[in-house]
Design a protein around this motif. Structure first.
Motif, PDB file in Angstrom:
ATOM      1  N   CYS A  20      -9.539 -54.520  19.255  1.00 17.24           N
ATOM      2  CA  CYS A  20     -10.290 -53.587  18.419  1.00 17.24           C
ATOM      3  C   CYS A  20     -11.255 -52.785  19.264  1.00 17.24           C
ATOM      4  N   PHE A  22     -14.109 -51.954  17.956  1.00 22.14           N
ATOM      5  CA  PHE A  22     -15.404 -52.459  17.507  1.00 22.14           C
ATOM      6  C   PHE A  22     -15.477 -53.948  17.830  1.00 22.14           C
ATOM      7  N   ARG A  23     -16.642 -54.517  17.631  1.00 26.97           N
ATOM      8  CA  ARG A  23     -16.842 -55.959  17.827  1.00 26.97           C
ATOM      9  C   ARG A  23     -17.700 -56.484  16.675  1.00 26.97           C
ATOM     10  N   CYS A  24     -17.262 -56.256  15.447  1.00 30.19           N
ATOM     11  CA  CYS A  24     -18.098 -56.629  14.303  1.00 30.19           C
ATOM     12  C   CYS A  24     -18.526 -58.098  14.402  1.00 30.19           C
ATOM     13  N   TYR A  26     -19.200 -60.384  12.382  1.00 30.60           N
ATOM     14  CA  TYR A  26     -18.613 -61.427  11.532  1.00 30.60           C
ATOM     15  C   TYR A  26     -17.125 -61.582  11.795  1.00 30.60           C
ATOM     16  N   CYS A  27     -16.600 -60.778  12.701  1.00 30.30           N
ATOM     17  CA  CYS A  27     -15.151 -60.754  12.862  1.00 30.30           C
ATOM     18  C   CYS A  27     -14.689 -61.235  14.226  1.00 30.30           C
ATOM     19  N   MET A  28     -15.439 -60.888  15.272  1.00 25.54           N
ATOM     20  CA  MET A  28     -15.025 -61.355  16.601  1.00 25.54           C
ATOM     21  C   MET A  28     -16.224 -61.504  17.530  1.00 25.54           C
ATOM     22  N   GLY A  67      -7.286 -56.922  13.831  1.00 25.44           N
ATOM     23  CA  GLY A  67      -7.706 -55.965  14.823  1.00 25.44           C
ATOM     24  C   GLY A  67      -7.684 -54.539  14.267  1.00 25.44           C
ATOM     25  N   GLU A  68      -7.744 -53.607  15.148  1.00 29.51           N
ATOM     26  CA  GLU A  68      -7.731 -52.224  14.684  1.00 29.51           C
ATOM     27  C   GLU A  68      -6.305 -51.673  14.833  1.00 29.51           C
ATOM     28  N   ASN A  96     -11.012 -49.145  10.745  1.00 28.01           N
ATOM     29  CA  ASN A  96     -12.434 -48.803  10.815  1.00 28.01           C
ATOM     30  C   ASN A  96     -12.618 -47.294  10.845  1.00 28.01           C
ATOM     31  N   SER A 330     -10.130 -60.951  12.808  1.00 31.05           N
ATOM     32  CA  SER A 330      -9.432 -59.976  13.653  1.00 31.05           C
ATOM     33  C   SER A 330      -8.033 -60.490  14.013  1.00 31.05           C
TER      34      SER A 330
HETATM   35 FE1  SF4 Z   1     -14.642 -54.795  12.865  1.00 31.16          FE
HETATM   36 FE2  SF4 Z   1     -12.122 -54.479  11.870  1.00 31.16          FE
HETATM   37 FE3  SF4 Z   1     -12.565 -54.580  14.464  1.00 31.16          FE
HETATM   38 FE4  SF4 Z   1     -12.886 -56.762  13.008  1.00 31.16          FE
HETATM   39  S1  SF4 Z   1     -10.995 -55.748  13.368  1.00 31.16           S
HETATM   40  S2  SF4 Z   1     -14.181 -56.044  14.702  1.00 31.16           S
HETATM   41  S3  SF4 Z   1     -13.702 -55.882  11.127  1.00 31.16           S
HETATM   42  S4  SF4 Z   1     -13.362 -53.046  13.057  1.00 31.16           S
END
Ligand code: SF4
Ligand code: SAM
Length: 334
Positions: A20, A22-24, A26-28, A67-68, A96, A330
């Protein structure tokens, strides 16, 4: 196809990658997931074949996630290939949104019909804190691009977490002027949330949808807005699944609530999930997985079919309050 509890299963949710942009929180983990090796991930042709076999069993809708999903090479071609499969009625995506401005026209032309964009806050600093690396304006540009490209419906999914103190009314108001379906989703404490390096968010951070709906209505009244009312059938977005929808009278869009924890919708479950490394998960909340990658690489379509049918037979009646899983979202695809 029906599972052993009589539910029609016609929806397949496929994670294209565990990576991904991003590194949200709550997700990773901040360092990203320990990425799966190139060979472990299902190839684009393998995913296409899997969907073809699944369509033969009665799968009608496919959602691509991660993931993205948009960082996966070949995603536009995959959308085109899946759309062309006999029996598949719609292909959607959860993203995202960051790469949508650059890719949405190609995705639309390939056959993508609708999109869910994840956005948990409208505050730029909080957005950075949640995603660790993301910029709010990029996701907002993704929403604009999806609307301009004519994807419909466009849904905005916000995970609600008590400790985050999000401005829920600001979110709900996004549905007033534009045809956006804002959906609040109860946070799910999965993976290593309460362990070392996790968010520390636990069950107390789950805001039951009922409570949230009342809170938004009270905030709306304080701001001189009318109360939310149940959405009429014609305003509900296509593919409304397990959400319950409301609307501000006269608004263009709707406000939905998805309550995986406070209100089990297991009896309406219609889906199977496939992880990026080719494991079929009968239930989001259970770590029971069946290996379809091996079947795709070394078996004929009958073997692939057998794995899908075994997963179908393994679907539990409900998640029985078990919400923990070993994997992060993710890796499962949410
Ligand atoms: Fe954020 Fe989606 Fe990436 Fe998870 S997979 S880190 S929720 S953008
Ligand atoms: N990267 C894409 C995105 O963010 O939309 C797709 C994958 S992401 C794992 C899918 C969805 O799962 C997102 O809406 C995300 O907010 C949600 N999600 C991730 N972890 C979650 C958690 N612990 N509880 C509830 N939703 C979660």
């Amino acid at each position: 196809m029906k599972d052993s509890h009589g539910r029609v299963i016609d929806y397949l949710r496929i994670s294209l990658t565990d990576r991904c942009n991003f590194r949200c929180v709550y997700c990773m983990p901040e360092s990203g997931v320990c990425s799966m090796g190139h060979d472990e991930i299902l190839r684009i042709e393998e995913i296409e074949r899997l969907v073809r076999v699944a369509a033969g069993l009665g799968i009608r809708s496919v959602r691509l996630t991660g993931g993205e999903p948009l960082v996966r090479k070949g995603v536009v071609d995959l959308v085109g290939a899946i759309t062309a499969i006999d029996g598949i009625e719609n292909v959607s995506m959860t993203t995202n949104g960051v790469l949508l401005p650059a890719m949405v026209d190609d995705l639309r032309a390939a056959g993508l019909s609708r999109v869910n964009i994840s956005l948990d806050t409208l505050d730029p600093d909080q957005f950075r804190a949640i995603t660790r690396v993301g910029r709010l304006e990029d996701t907002l540009a993704g929403i604009d691009a999806a609307l301009e490209a004519g994807l419909a419906p466009v849904k905005v999914n916000a995970v609600t977490v008590r400790s985050l103190n999000q401005d829920f009314l600001a979110f709900a108001k996004l549905s007033i002027d534009r045809l956006l379906h804002v959906r609040f989703i109860e946070y799910m404490p999965v993976g290593n949330a309460e362990g070392e390096g996790g968010t520390g968010w636990g069950k107390a951070d789950v805001i039951p949808s009922e409570e949230l709906c009342e809170l938004i209505s009270a905030q709306a009244a304080a701001a001189g807005l009318p109360a939310l009312v149940p959405a009429s059938k014609s305003s509900k977005p296509v593919g409304w699944g397990p959400a319950r929808y409301f609307e501000f009278p006269g608004a263009a869009g709707t406000v939905g609530f998805i309550s995986p924890l406070s209100r089990h919708f297991c009896s309406e479950c219609n889906r199977l999930r496939v992880t990026a490394d080719g494991k079929v998960r009968p239930c989001l909340f259970s770590d029971h997985e069946l290996d379809v990658r091996e079947a795709l690489r070394n078996g004929d379509d009958e073997v692939v079919r057998a794995v899908l049918l075994e997963a179908l037979g393994a679907k539990p009646d409900e998640h029985h309050d078990k919400v923990g899983t070993e994997r992060n979202m993710s890796q499962i695809g949410g």
